[in-house]
Scaffold this active site. Structure first.
Site, PDB file in Angstrom:
ATOM      1  N   GLU A 291       0.790  -1.241   0.000  1.00 39.74           N
ATOM      2  CA  GLU A 291       0.000   0.000   0.000  1.00 39.74           C
ATOM      3  C   GLU A 291       0.819   1.287   0.000  1.00 39.74           C
ATOM      4  O   GLU A 291       0.545   2.203   0.765  1.00 39.74           O
ATOM      5  CB  GLU A 291      -0.960  -0.014   1.199  1.00 39.74           C
ATOM      6  CG  GLU A 291      -1.860  -1.239   1.210  1.00 39.74           C
ATOM      7  CD  GLU A 291      -2.813  -1.286   2.402  1.00 39.74           C
ATOM      8  OE1 GLU A 291      -2.713  -0.433   3.289  1.00 39.74           O
ATOM      9  OE2 GLU A 291      -3.657  -2.198   2.430  1.00 39.74           O
TER      10      GLU A 291
ATOM     11  N   GLU B 232      -5.799 -11.006  -1.207  1.00 38.40           N
ATOM     12  CA  GLU B 232      -6.650 -10.804  -0.013  1.00 38.40           C
ATOM     13  C   GLU B 232      -8.127 -10.803  -0.405  1.00 38.40           C
ATOM     14  O   GLU B 232      -8.892  -9.916  -0.032  1.00 38.40           O
ATOM     15  CB  GLU B 232      -6.296  -9.478   0.671  1.00 38.40           C
ATOM     16  CG  GLU B 232      -4.824  -9.337   1.003  1.00 38.40           C
ATOM     17  CD  GLU B 232      -4.473  -8.064   1.775  1.00 38.40           C
ATOM     18  OE1 GLU B 232      -5.373  -7.436   2.364  1.00 38.40           O
ATOM     19  OE2 GLU B 232      -3.282  -7.717   1.792  1.00 38.40           O
TER      20      GLU B 232
HETATM   21  C1  GLA Z   1      -4.861  -4.637   4.287  1.00 38.64           C
HETATM   22  C2  GLA Z   1      -3.635  -5.417   4.679  1.00 38.64           C
HETATM   23  C3  GLA Z   1      -4.009  -6.708   5.338  1.00 38.64           C
HETATM   24  C4  GLA Z   1      -5.120  -6.521   6.345  1.00 38.64           C
HETATM   25  C5  GLA Z   1      -6.284  -5.895   5.705  1.00 38.64           C
HETATM   26  C6  GLA Z   1      -7.398  -5.889   6.712  1.00 38.64           C
HETATM   27  O1  GLA Z   1      -5.451  -5.153   3.163  1.00 38.64           O
HETATM   28  O2  GLA Z   1      -2.786  -5.695   3.611  1.00 38.64           O
HETATM   29  O3  GLA Z   1      -2.905  -7.222   5.994  1.00 38.64           O
HETATM   30  O4  GLA Z   1      -4.700  -5.732   7.421  1.00 38.64           O
HETATM   31  O5  GLA Z   1      -5.869  -4.611   5.265  1.00 38.64           O
HETATM   32  O6  GLA Z   1      -7.504  -7.157   7.329  1.00 38.64           O
END
Ligand code: GLA
Length: 366
Positions: free
Chosen positions: A164, A271
């Site tokens: 990020e 994710e």
């Molecule tokens: C982001 C992070 C993850 C997690 C999510 C929420 O996507 O990369 O590690 O913290 O937020 O679970």
């Protein structure tokens, strides 16, 4: 909905036997959903799941072993949890997850080595509370990344190295994080270099969300293109995939996959979850009321959305090298109470009793 007991593998057999014992005791057995995710996708890519140590026992661990071929520690390897003090690491949770993977033949994605969030307090300041210099922060990063990658060398095949780093809005490529403020944009390439030095065999990823948003996609593309051109050891882009039944569109998703692939990078969906609610900024337009109930309409929409996503993933199997779900089942998701306190979400393929949902079947039957 078809659920069958499996006699094909030892887990199925164990389950069948324990199910019979449970039936005797008057408790509902845990069925095995077939084909399992990992069988259905065997010739495509590993299917992963984010886990915490609490998921590694009981019915959730059974489900993980049956259905998935890869795991990611949800929090245990983040900088804050794993490196709480300058001279102290907390390895217990991360070790337990890697041991579980080794015992059960699962691949591990490491998550993550450098992120502006969930950092330990000490990382950016000296003992007097003053902000550290560029040199000190680089050497702290190097030590952290080297120690963590080294510990799991040969057991973790891919790492989210930088997470990020690109802001959601505006025209800038770099989020104004502490890493950026103190080191400058080179912190990103340094993180990749340190990780590569520690484990030259690990696949190294830049990981982010909103990767289908036109403006953010373009800025992430700029960032990774520059890294590639400079010869930085980056091997892929992680699309986090925190989506909803309203987005992204097939076209938005394919554009992202194609753009990153055009740089010779692999893509992993790192994710994945499909919230049943629209994203906050879309909320007003969609006029959706939050009932906290999983309605039949949501169930159907979600199954259709998951089908569309996996149709595209399979189509791009030469680029996509892993698809990982963020949490095991709707019993517990990071989206419960987020971003709206008190609101339950239902973003995954298994329901609150670990049973396959419509969305599960839309992903495995193709
Ligand atoms: C982001 C992070 C993850 C997690 C999510 C929420 O996507 O990369 O590690 O913290 O937020 O679970």
């Amino acid at each position: 909905m078809k659920t069958v007991f499996s006699l094909k593998n030892p887990i199925g057999l164990t389950l069948l036997l324990s199910s019979m014992a449970l039936l005797g005791a008057g408790i509902d057995p845990q069925p095995v959903a077939e084909p399992t995710l990992k069988e259905a996708y065997k010739t495509y890519f590993p299917i992963g799941v984010a886990v915490a140590p609490r998921n590694l026992t009981g019915p959730e661990s059974e489900l993980i072993i049956q259905q998935f071929s890869s795991i990611t520690p949800e929090n245990a390897m983040k900088m804050g949890p794993i490196h709480p003090e300058e001279n102290r690491y907390f390895w217990k949770d991360a070790d337990a997850i890697v041991d579980f993977a080794q015992k059960n033949g699962l691949k591990v994605r490491g998550h993550n080595l450098c992120w502006h969030s969930q950092t330990p307090r000490w990382f950016f300041t000296d003992s007097t509370g003053k902000q550290v210099s560029r040199e000190v922060l680089l050497s702290r990063m190097k030590r952290h990344i080297t120690d963590v990658v080294n510990r799991y060398k040969g057991k973790i095949y891919a790492w989210d190295v930088v997470n990020e780093a690109v802001p959601d809005t505006g025209t800038g490529v770099y989020r104004k994080s502490k890493f950026y403020e103190i080191i400058g944009e080179e912190y990103i390439e340094k993180a990749f270099e340190y990780a590569h030095q520690a484990d030259p065999d690990a696949r190294l990823f830049y990981n982010d969300y909103n990767t289908e948003n036109t403006s953010k996609r373009a800025r992430i593309y700029q960032l990774v293109k520059k890294l590639k051109e400079k010869g930085v050891p980056i091997h892929g882009v992680g699309l986090q995939g925190h989506w909803s039944i309203y987005e992204p569109s097939a076209q938005e998703l394919e554009t992202s996959i194609n753009q990153f692939a055009s740089l010779g990078l692999a893509v992993q969906v790192t994710e994945l979850d499909v919230s049943v609610y629209p994203k906050e900024h879309e909320r007003r337009e969609k006029k959706v009321t939050d009932t906290s109930e999983f309605t039949a309409e949501m169930d159907a929409k979600q199954a259709a959305h998951y089908k569309m996503l996996f149709d595209i993933f399979r189509k791009h199997k030469n680029t996509i090298t892993n698809v990982t779900f963020w949490n095991v089942s709707d019993k517990s998701s990071w989206l419960d109470n987020f971003p709206i306190p008190g609101r339950k979400d239902y973003p995954l393929l298994f329901d609150q009793s670990y049973q396959p949902k419509k969305a599960f079947w839309s992903v495995v039957k193709f």
